[in-house]
Design an enzyme around this catalytic site. Sequence first.
Site, short mmCIF file in Angstrom:
data_model
loop_
_atom_site.label_atom_id
_atom_site.label_comp_id
_atom_site.label_asym_id
_atom_site.label_seq_id
_atom_site.Cartn_x
_atom_site.Cartn_y
_atom_site.Cartn_z
N SER A 84 0.86 -1.18 0.00
CA SER A 84 0.00 0.00 0.00
C SER A 84 0.90 1.23 0.00
CB SER A 84 -0.89 0.01 1.25
OG SER A 84 -1.37 1.33 1.45
N ASP A 89 -5.41 2.49 -1.61
CA ASP A 89 -6.31 2.82 -0.50
C ASP A 89 -7.09 4.09 -0.85
OD1 ASP A 89 -6.08 0.85 1.56
OD2 ASP A 89 -4.00 1.47 1.80
N HIS A 145 -8.86 -0.92 -3.01
CA HIS A 145 -9.62 -1.00 -1.76
C HIS A 145 -10.42 0.28 -1.58
CE1 HIS A 145 -9.25 -1.25 2.96
NE2 HIS A 145 -10.49 -1.41 2.54
N ASP A 174 -5.23 -6.52 6.01
CA ASP A 174 -4.76 -5.16 5.76
C ASP A 174 -4.65 -4.38 7.07
OD1 ASP A 174 -4.32 -2.60 4.79
OD2 ASP A 174 -6.12 -2.52 3.56
#
Length: 212
Positions: free
Chosen positions: A6, A31, A62, A171
């Site tokens: 990420s 993200d 996500h 996550d």
Amino acid sequence: MICSPSFLSCNFNKLESEIKSVSISKWLHFDVMDGKFVNNSTYDYNMVKLLKHISNQFFDVHLMIEKPERIYDKYIIAGADLITFHYEATKQPKALIRAIKSKGVKVGLSIKPGTDITAIESLLPKLDLVLVMSVVPGKGGQKFIENSLDKIKYLEDKRTVNGYNYLIEVDGGINFETAKQVKNAGCDVIVAGSFIFNSNEREQLIVRLENV
Ligand code: DX5
Ligand code: ZN
């Protein structure tokens, strides 16, 4: 396991070289935050579009946004390979799962740490991935929440018993120690942000995480 970096905590002033520094991983985790579903806001589908020019990784998107059904298609057009939305963010999870799949991309469903895993039981057969949040969504650099391990075990058990096909992704708060714990519980994909981007030896670290 697969490691999905990420880049939330990367240096956005040199985005291109930051993304290239983690190109050893097959996946890249986006993200997306809207300032409503979570307090912070980050970027939108334009980031997906932009990074398509500099990465050929699997784009793991996500969505931490309210009413993802309103905008998910923009992420598909931009080049997402997998779209994961939050169970808590929509009233129509079933319809959205179907809609995303019908466009030929993978679909994932995520739950916050406070949401009971059994709430999504009836949706499991339709999913390509389940994303267990092991921190409260909204920012990087938080501590791993232990009860996530029980959720992973539950998902692993359901998958084995029923022959489901979803991957289990975790996550938040991942480091060598927590990576080992989630692997033992049945996790397939780990998202790691600050642990990778705080390091100067990112490639080595990703390889080690994938093989804990
Ligand atoms: C939290 C995000 C995570 C998180 C991971 O809302 O979904 O991807 O930033 O970051 P670390 O690895 O720093 O916990
Ligand atoms: Zn995430």
